[in-house]
Design a protein around this motif. Structure first.
Motif, PDB file in Angstrom:
ATOM      1  N   UNK A  69      28.103 -28.782  -6.750  1.00  0.00           N
ATOM      2  CA  UNK A  69      27.378 -27.530  -6.513  1.00  0.00           C
ATOM      3  C   UNK A  69      25.871 -27.722  -6.501  1.00  0.00           C
ATOM      4  N   UNK A  70      25.371 -28.652  -7.298  1.00  0.00           N
ATOM      5  CA  UNK A  70      23.913 -28.805  -7.359  1.00  0.00           C
ATOM      6  C   UNK A  70      23.392 -29.890  -6.441  1.00  0.00           C
ATOM      7  N   UNK A  71      24.255 -30.677  -5.851  1.00  0.00           N
ATOM      8  CA  UNK A  71      23.831 -31.810  -5.051  1.00  0.00           C
ATOM      9  C   UNK A  71      23.562 -31.446  -3.594  1.00  0.00           C
ATOM     10  N   UNK A  72      23.696 -30.196  -3.226  1.00  0.00           N
ATOM     11  CA  UNK A  72      23.577 -29.807  -1.824  1.00  0.00           C
ATOM     12  C   UNK A  72      22.182 -29.340  -1.426  1.00  0.00           C
ATOM     13  N   UNK A  73      21.240 -29.419  -2.320  1.00  0.00           N
ATOM     14  CA  UNK A  73      19.913 -28.886  -2.064  1.00  0.00           C
ATOM     15  C   UNK A  73      18.977 -29.947  -1.493  1.00  0.00           C
ATOM     16  N   UNK A  74      18.315 -29.619  -0.398  1.00  0.00           N
ATOM     17  CA  UNK A  74      17.319 -30.513   0.195  1.00  0.00           C
ATOM     18  C   UNK A  74      15.937 -30.117  -0.311  1.00  0.00           C
ATOM     19  N   UNK A  75      15.345 -30.995  -1.108  1.00  0.00           N
ATOM     20  CA  UNK A  75      14.045 -30.675  -1.698  1.00  0.00           C
ATOM     21  C   UNK A  75      12.888 -30.982  -0.763  1.00  0.00           C
ATOM     22  N   UNK A  85      11.786 -21.006  -5.385  1.00  0.00           N
ATOM     23  CA  UNK A  85      12.560 -19.963  -6.062  1.00  0.00           C
ATOM     24  C   UNK A  85      13.876 -19.729  -5.324  1.00  0.00           C
ATOM     25  N   UNK A  86      13.828 -19.721  -3.997  1.00  0.00           N
ATOM     26  CA  UNK A  86      15.042 -19.514  -3.203  1.00  0.00           C
ATOM     27  C   UNK A  86      16.050 -20.643  -3.444  1.00  0.00           C
ATOM     28  N   UNK A  87      15.578 -21.879  -3.576  1.00  0.00           N
ATOM     29  CA  UNK A  87      16.475 -23.006  -3.851  1.00  0.00           C
ATOM     30  C   UNK A  87      17.158 -22.814  -5.203  1.00  0.00           C
ATOM     31  N   UNK A  88      16.389 -22.436  -6.208  1.00  0.00           N
ATOM     32  CA  UNK A  88      16.943 -22.262  -7.555  1.00  0.00           C
ATOM     33  C   UNK A  88      17.920 -21.088  -7.594  1.00  0.00           C
ATOM     34  N   UNK A  90      19.605 -19.921  -5.070  1.00  0.00           N
ATOM     35  CA  UNK A  90      20.785 -20.334  -4.311  1.00  0.00           C
ATOM     36  C   UNK A  90      21.715 -21.211  -5.137  1.00  0.00           C
ATOM     37  N   UNK A  91      21.119 -22.136  -5.891  1.00  0.00           N
ATOM     38  CA  UNK A  91      21.920 -22.996  -6.766  1.00  0.00           C
ATOM     39  C   UNK A  91      22.644 -22.148  -7.813  1.00  0.00           C
ATOM     40  N   UNK A  92      21.934 -21.203  -8.387  1.00  0.00           N
ATOM     41  CA  UNK A  92      22.530 -20.344  -9.410  1.00  0.00           C
ATOM     42  C   UNK A  92      23.675 -19.514  -8.817  1.00  0.00           C
ATOM     43  N   UNK A  93      23.503 -19.035  -7.619  1.00  0.00           N
ATOM     44  CA  UNK A  93      24.566 -18.245  -6.972  1.00  0.00           C
ATOM     45  C   UNK A  93      25.801 -19.098  -6.703  1.00  0.00           C
ATOM     46  N   UNK A  94      25.593 -20.361  -6.291  1.00  0.00           N
ATOM     47  CA  UNK A  94      26.745 -21.248  -6.074  1.00  0.00           C
ATOM     48  C   UNK A  94      27.492 -21.465  -7.386  1.00  0.00           C
ATOM     49  N   UNK A  95      26.752 -21.601  -8.468  1.00  0.00           N
ATOM     50  CA  UNK A  95      27.389 -21.779  -9.767  1.00  0.00           C
ATOM     51  C   UNK A  95      28.108 -20.503 -10.206  1.00  0.00           C
ATOM     52  N   UNK A  96      27.504 -19.344  -9.949  1.00  0.00           N
ATOM     53  CA  UNK A  96      28.132 -18.077 -10.318  1.00  0.00           C
ATOM     54  C   UNK A  96      29.419 -17.838  -9.546  1.00  0.00           C
ATOM     55  N   UNK A 134      16.102 -32.890 -13.186  1.00  0.00           N
ATOM     56  CA  UNK A 134      15.247 -33.650 -12.267  1.00  0.00           C
ATOM     57  C   UNK A 134      14.908 -32.826 -11.034  1.00  0.00           C
ATOM     58  N   UNK A 135      15.929 -32.184 -10.447  1.00  0.00           N
ATOM     59  CA  UNK A 135      15.711 -31.383  -9.253  1.00  0.00           C
ATOM     60  C   UNK A 135      14.732 -30.245  -9.538  1.00  0.00           C
ATOM     61  N   UNK A 136      14.919 -29.574 -10.649  1.00  0.00           N
ATOM     62  CA  UNK A 136      14.045 -28.453 -11.007  1.00  0.00           C
ATOM     63  C   UNK A 136      12.623 -28.939 -11.245  1.00  0.00           C
TER      64      UNK A 136
END
Length: 192
Positions: A69-75, A85-88, A90-96, A134-136
């Motif tokens: 779930x967290x590995x799909x983000x392109x930084x 903020x949108x990346x974070x 989005x990550x939270x929504x995938x986890x939810x 690390x991502x954050x």
């Protein structure tokens, strides 16, 4: 011709997570999983001899799902505060979206906190949690803020609290505004 590998170990671990999320850790027994999956009695014991092995498999599966779930983000594309903020969010929504996994995660965090081996798979020192940290921190640095490591720890604690509030209160939690408020309180370096 050799038999193809069985998907039973994954199905058993998944069933253990479902039982943890719906009925608590005490509900996870070999017999309960066999019954839940409609397997003949003794099937789960064949794949996981002990309860500890069963919980290890479930915890490992949960950690794998969390990683996915967290590995799909392109930084690399993030340039602004709003994009970060949108990346974070989005990550939270995938986890939810994986509510059952999140409930199992919190149950396991609490119940296994004194088991160093299993707690290491889910706690603050887990590979998934370190990757998220690390991502954050990278997002925070990319936006020009100081103390990225400290801020990342604080932001992850906020997200964890928001997730727990959502799971325990069955309420919609204002993730985006909470993250934006936290983000707005971070310090940028003073320019001479």
């Amino acid at each position: 011709m050799p038999r193809p590998p069985s998907d039973r170990p994954v199905r058993i671990a998944d069933a253990a997570l479902e039982l943890i999320a719906t009925s608590g850790l005490h509900a996870v027994t070999h017999r309960a999983i066999d019954s839940h999956l409609g397997y003949p009695q003794g099937t789960t014991s064949y794949y996981a001899r002990t309860r500890a092995e069963l919980l290890t498999r479930a915890t490992e599966l949960l950690a794998e799902r969390f990683d996915a779930k967290i590995d799909v983000t392109a930084l690399d594309d993030v340039r602004t505060d709003d994009e970060a903020i949108a990346v974070i969010v989005g990550m939270m929504r995938r986890l939810q979206d994986a509510e059952s996994d999140q409930i199992a995660h919190y149950v396991l965090l609490i119940e296994l906190r004194k088991d160093p081996e299993l707690a290491a798979l889910l706690g603050a020192a887990s590979p998934a949690r370190r990757a998220m940290h690390r991502m954050t921190a990278q997002l925070i640095e990319r936006c020009g803020y100081t103390d990225a490591e400290e801020h990342a720890s604080g932001l992850l604690a906020l997200l964890s609290g928001l997730m727990l509030a959502r799971l325990t209160g069955n309420q919609q939690v204002p993730v985006e505004s909470a993250v934006a408020t936290f983000w707005g309180g971070m310090r940028r370096p003073v320019r001479p």
